[in-house]
Structure formats: C-alpha cells, structure tokens
Motif scaffolding. Structure first.
Motif, PDB file in Angstrom:
ATOM      1  N   VAL A 183       0.852  -1.187   0.000  1.00 49.47           N
ATOM      2  CA  VAL A 183       0.000   0.000   0.000  1.00 49.47           C
ATOM      3  C   VAL A 183       0.892   1.242   0.000  1.00 49.47           C
ATOM      4  O   VAL A 183       1.814   1.351   0.803  1.00 49.47           O
ATOM      5  N   LEU A 184       0.608   2.174  -0.891  1.00 46.51           N
ATOM      6  CA  LEU A 184       1.412   3.394  -0.990  1.00 46.51           C
ATOM      7  C   LEU A 184       0.918   4.418   0.039  1.00 46.51           C
ATOM      8  O   LEU A 184       0.345   5.456  -0.298  1.00 46.51           O
ATOM      9  N   TYR A 185       1.165   4.108   1.299  1.00 44.59           N
ATOM     10  CA  TYR A 185       0.697   4.968   2.389  1.00 44.59           C
ATOM     11  C   TYR A 185       1.221   6.386   2.255  1.00 44.59           C
ATOM     12  O   TYR A 185       0.546   7.349   2.640  1.00 44.59           O
ATOM     13  N   GLU A 186       2.433   6.529   1.708  1.00 42.53           N
ATOM     14  CA  GLU A 186       3.038   7.851   1.649  1.00 42.53           C
ATOM     15  C   GLU A 186       2.295   8.812   0.735  1.00 42.53           C
ATOM     16  O   GLU A 186       2.523  10.023   0.770  1.00 42.53           O
ATOM     17  N   GLY A 187       1.375   8.293  -0.090  1.00 44.97           N
ATOM     18  CA  GLY A 187       0.588   9.157  -0.956  1.00 44.97           C
ATOM     19  C   GLY A 187      -0.819   9.402  -0.462  1.00 44.97           C
ATOM     20  O   GLY A 187      -1.603  10.082  -1.133  1.00 44.97           O
ATOM     21  N   LEU A 188      -1.149   8.870   0.711  1.00 44.04           N
ATOM     22  CA  LEU A 188      -2.521   8.946   1.217  1.00 44.04           C
ATOM     23  C   LEU A 188      -2.632   9.886   2.417  1.00 44.04           C
ATOM     24  O   LEU A 188      -1.718   9.978   3.232  1.00 44.04           O
ATOM     25  N   HIS A 189      -3.762  10.553   2.506  1.00 45.16           N
ATOM     26  CA  HIS A 189      -4.026  11.425   3.654  1.00 45.16           C
ATOM     27  C   HIS A 189      -4.020  10.614   4.944  1.00 45.16           C
ATOM     28  O   HIS A 189      -4.553   9.498   5.003  1.00 45.16           O
ATOM     29  N   GLY A 190      -3.420  11.187   5.985  1.00 44.08           N
ATOM     30  CA  GLY A 190      -3.468  10.571   7.290  1.00 44.08           C
ATOM     31  C   GLY A 190      -2.607   9.343   7.458  1.00 44.08           C
ATOM     32  O   GLY A 190      -2.732   8.619   8.446  1.00 44.08           O
ATOM     33  N   GLU A 191      -1.746   9.082   6.505  1.00 45.59           N
ATOM     34  CA  GLU A 191      -0.874   7.910   6.584  1.00 45.59           C
ATOM     35  C   GLU A 191       0.583   8.356   6.634  1.00 45.59           C
ATOM     36  O   GLU A 191       0.955   9.426   6.134  1.00 45.59           O
ATOM     37  N   ASP A 192       1.418   7.531   7.213  1.00 41.79           N
ATOM     38  CA  ASP A 192       2.838   7.844   7.334  1.00 41.79           C
ATOM     39  C   ASP A 192       3.630   7.256   6.179  1.00 41.79           C
ATOM     40  O   ASP A 192       3.255   6.225   5.595  1.00 41.79           O
ATOM     41  N   THR A 193       4.731   7.904   5.859  1.00 45.42           N
ATOM     42  CA  THR A 193       5.641   7.357   4.849  1.00 45.42           C
ATOM     43  C   THR A 193       6.399   6.195   5.467  1.00 45.42           C
ATOM     44  O   THR A 193       6.509   6.088   6.692  1.00 45.42           O
ATOM     45  N   PRO A 194       6.932   5.292   4.648  1.00 44.40           N
ATOM     46  CA  PRO A 194       7.694   4.167   5.199  1.00 44.40           C
ATOM     47  C   PRO A 194       8.865   4.658   6.044  1.00 44.40           C
ATOM     48  O   PRO A 194       9.491   5.668   5.726  1.00 44.40           O
ATOM     49  N   ASP A 195       9.123   3.948   7.109  1.00 44.24           N
ATOM     50  CA  ASP A 195      10.258   4.260   7.968  1.00 44.24           C
ATOM     51  C   ASP A 195      11.532   4.216   7.134  1.00 44.24           C
ATOM     52  O   ASP A 195      11.744   3.307   6.328  1.00 44.24           O
ATOM     53  N   HIS A 196      12.364   5.242   7.312  1.00 48.15           N
ATOM     54  CA  HIS A 196      13.607   5.311   6.538  1.00 48.15           C
ATOM     55  C   HIS A 196      14.443   4.056   6.714  1.00 48.15           C
ATOM     56  O   HIS A 196      15.126   3.609   5.793  1.00 48.15           O
ATOM     57  N   GLN A 197      14.377   3.470   7.880  1.00 50.92           N
ATOM     58  CA  GLN A 197      15.174   2.280   8.153  1.00 50.92           C
ATOM     59  C   GLN A 197      14.652   1.057   7.411  1.00 50.92           C
ATOM     60  O   GLN A 197      15.351   0.052   7.295  1.00 50.92           O
ATOM     61  N   SER A 198      13.403   1.135   6.913  1.00 47.69           N
ATOM     62  CA  SER A 198      12.830   0.002   6.182  1.00 47.69           C
ATOM     63  C   SER A 198      13.197   0.033   4.703  1.00 47.69           C
ATOM     64  O   SER A 198      12.831  -0.862   3.953  1.00 47.69           O
ATOM     65  N   ILE A 199      13.890   1.097   4.279  1.00 52.98           N
ATOM     66  CA  ILE A 199      14.291   1.232   2.875  1.00 52.98           C
ATOM     67  C   ILE A 199      15.793   1.015   2.766  1.00 52.98           C
ATOM     68  O   ILE A 199      16.575   1.705   3.414  1.00 52.98           O
ATOM     69  N   HIS A 200      16.192   0.053   1.962  1.00 52.46           N
ATOM     70  CA  HIS A 200      17.628  -0.160   1.755  1.00 52.46           C
ATOM     71  C   HIS A 200      17.860  -0.705   0.352  1.00 52.46           C
ATOM     72  O   HIS A 200      17.000  -1.390  -0.213  1.00 52.46           O
ATOM     73  N   THR A 201      19.005  -0.375  -0.195  1.00 58.85           N
ATOM     74  CA  THR A 201      19.378  -0.805  -1.545  1.00 58.85           C
ATOM     75  C   THR A 201      20.547  -1.768  -1.467  1.00 58.85           C
ATOM     76  O   THR A 201      21.501  -1.554  -0.727  1.00 58.85           O
ATOM     77  N   GLU A 202      20.452  -2.841  -2.222  1.00 59.73           N
ATOM     78  CA  GLU A 202      21.560  -3.775  -2.327  1.00 59.73           C
ATOM     79  C   GLU A 202      21.972  -3.905  -3.789  1.00 59.73           C
ATOM     80  O   GLU A 202      21.151  -3.759  -4.696  1.00 59.73           O
ATOM     81  N   VAL A 203      23.240  -4.145  -4.009  1.00 60.06           N
ATOM     82  CA  VAL A 203      23.769  -4.312  -5.357  1.00 60.06           C
ATOM     83  C   VAL A 203      24.340  -5.724  -5.459  1.00 60.06           C
ATOM     84  O   VAL A 203      25.258  -6.086  -4.723  1.00 60.06           O
ATOM     85  N   ILE A 204      23.775  -6.506  -6.362  1.00 63.13           N
ATOM     86  CA  ILE A 204      24.223  -7.884  -6.570  1.00 63.13           C
ATOM     87  C   ILE A 204      25.219  -7.879  -7.728  1.00 63.13           C
ATOM     88  O   ILE A 204      24.905  -7.380  -8.817  1.00 63.13           O
ATOM     89  N   LYS A 205      26.399  -8.415  -7.502  1.00 66.22           N
ATOM     90  CA  LYS A 205      27.459  -8.370  -8.501  1.00 66.22           C
ATOM     91  C   LYS A 205      27.927  -9.774  -8.885  1.00 66.22           C
ATOM     92  O   LYS A 205      27.794 -10.720  -8.108  1.00 66.22           O
ATOM     93  N   ALA A 206      28.476  -9.869 -10.078  1.00 60.59           N
ATOM     94  CA  ALA A 206      29.095 -11.114 -10.537  1.00 60.59           C
ATOM     95  C   ALA A 206      30.122 -10.759 -11.602  1.00 60.59           C
ATOM     96  O   ALA A 206      29.997  -9.739 -12.293  1.00 60.59           O
ATOM     97  N   GLU A 207      31.147 -11.580 -11.718  1.00 60.17           N
ATOM     98  CA  GLU A 207      32.139 -11.361 -12.774  1.00 60.17           C
ATOM     99  C   GLU A 207      32.766 -12.681 -13.186  1.00 60.17           C
ATOM    100  O   GLU A 207      32.713 -13.673 -12.449  1.00 60.17           O
ATOM    101  N   ARG A 208      33.354 -12.668 -14.369  1.00 61.89           N
ATOM    102  CA  ARG A 208      34.020 -13.868 -14.871  1.00 61.89           C
ATOM    103  C   ARG A 208      35.073 -13.467 -15.888  1.00 61.89           C
ATOM    104  O   ARG A 208      34.836 -12.624 -16.755  1.00 61.89           O
ATOM    105  N   THR A 209      36.229 -14.087 -15.777  1.00 65.68           N
ATOM    106  CA  THR A 209      37.283 -13.872 -16.760  1.00 65.68           C
ATOM    107  C   THR A 209      37.084 -14.860 -17.909  1.00 65.68           C
ATOM    108  O   THR A 209      37.025 -16.073 -17.697  1.00 65.68           O
TER     109      THR A 209
END
Length: 242
Positions: A183-209
């Motif tokens: 639910v996009l609470y952050e766009g609705l009246h009377g609702e809170d935006t997601p806690d900053h701590q609940s948002i995180h970005t991860e980068v998945i990497k791979a390589e090969r010679t």
C-alpha cells in the motif's frame, strides 16, 4: 500510469542469427538452444537444462559488446559470472535458463531524451523497452481523489504492482496484505511514509574472466519493507586485463 519507460534503439541485433554463425551453430540448428527475443531482452531455453550447453552459451554472450546483465535459472545457476534469475523475480518451472538484458547508456537523443539501448527488434532511432536501463524501468503514476495527498511528489521506490493493494486499502477491501505489492501509504491522507530504516538498496554483482576479457555485471535492487524494486542492471567487458 504508464507500464514502462523508453530507450532509443541504438542498434537492432539478430541474436539467433549471430549464434547460428558462431561456434554454437550446431546446438541451435538441432534445437538444443531456443532463442526468444522480446525487445530489450532475450530469453534462452536449453534442452534438458543442459548445463554444459548453457555455460557455453553464457560465455559466448558475455563476449558480445551488446550483452548487458545475464541471469541464470536455478537449474543452471552454477554458471560463473551470472546472477540468479530470482533476483528479478523470475522463478518456477517455466523460467528461461538464461535471460540477457541488452546493454544501455545515458546518451541524450536528438529530441532531448536520455538513454540508448540495443534491441532484438525495431530500427535504430525508434523507442523500445524491456532492458534493465533505468530509463525503461522508471515510469510515471498520477493519482487524484479525496484519499490522496495534493501537490505531493513521492520519491520512495514504488511500482505498478503496488496499485492494486493501494486501491483495495482505500476501498476497505481485505486481502492486500497477502499481495507482493504494498500500500502506498506515503501518498494517502493521514498515513505515514515508510520508515527510513525500512528502505535499503543492495547491489548484486558477478564477474568472470573469459577469453575476451573480464565480464562484470551488477543489478541494483531497493527494498521497502517486504517489497522490492529493480533499479537498474548493467554489465561491462574489460579487455585491458587480458
């Protein structure tokens, strides 16, 4: 809402013909490799989930200048240099054995729009989607009504998958808690935006010679609570270290 953004086609690549003219020509001729072009990406199915053929195909793809992120199904997941297809939500018995997204860049076209990408169809200069370019993954959603905040721009990661649970929440219909979207609470009246701590970005990497150089790729994924969104995926082939 739009379902996707766009890139300008830099060049159209006939991947099946390219494979036919390579050392893998025999495999594709007898049906051991099936190529499914879908615009900004190409799907590959390997007969009987043959890991040796899949790896041979993966290495060949990694050596191509137009190859971007390369993902592998669980059946062939041990192929070095690939990223699991589950990272982008592709799971199950019918998932392709290999998924390749074409490479892209942030060049501005003659109309002022950012982003070029290779494609499996269309002509150079036309628009296309289907790759992991952020220009194609990013789209737009406008909402208006008594439940929505006014003159408000949301910059937390969201996706089309969030529309249905948001509508159900507004209507008071249960069931949204069991959906993949949120639910996009952050766009609705009377609702809170997601806690900053609940948002995180991860980068998945791979390589090969490989013989052509060092193939490196990464996919950026942002999580908001239990939902996740693909930000972008990119790959490079560095021939200087060979």
């Amino acid at each position: 809402t739009s379902d996707h953004g766009y890139s300008t086609i830099r060049e159209s690549v006939d991947v099946k013909s390219a494979i036919q003219n390579s050392s893998l020509g025999t495999e594709i001729a007898d049906g051991a490799i099936i190529v499914v072009p879908i615009g900004g990406s190409v799907l590959f199915y390997v007969r009987d989930k043959n890991v040796l053929i899949a790896e041979k195909l993966a290495v060949w793809l990694m050596s191509q200048s137009w190859c971007g992120p390369l993902l592998a199904s669980q059946a062939v997941s041990e192929i070095a240099g690939t990223i699991p297809a589950s990272v982008v939500g592709n799971e199950g018995e019918r998932v392709p054995d290999l998924i390749m997204s074409f490479t892209w860049d942030s060049t501005v076209n003659d109309k002022g729009f950012t982003g070029f990408s290779y494609s499996s169809s269309g002509s150079a200069g036309q628009g296309q989607h289907g790759s992991m370019s952020p220009n194609e993954l990013n789209n737009v959603l406008f909402a208006q009504g008594p439940n929505f905040k006014h003159n408000c721009s949301i910059d937390t990661p969201t996706g089309n998958i969030d529309i249905t649970p948001t509508i159900l929440h507004i209507l008071g219909v249960p069931g949204s808690e069991n959906m993949d979207g949120r639910v996009l609470y952050e766009g609705l009246h009377g609702e809170d935006t997601p806690d900053h701590q609940s948002i995180h970005t991860e980068v998945i990497k791979a390589e090969r010679t490989i013989e052509a150089g060092v193939f490196r790729q990464e996919i950026s994924v942002t999580h908001v609570n239990s939902s996740y969104y693909i930000d972008s995926g990119k790959a490079t082939l560095d021939s200087t270290g060979v």
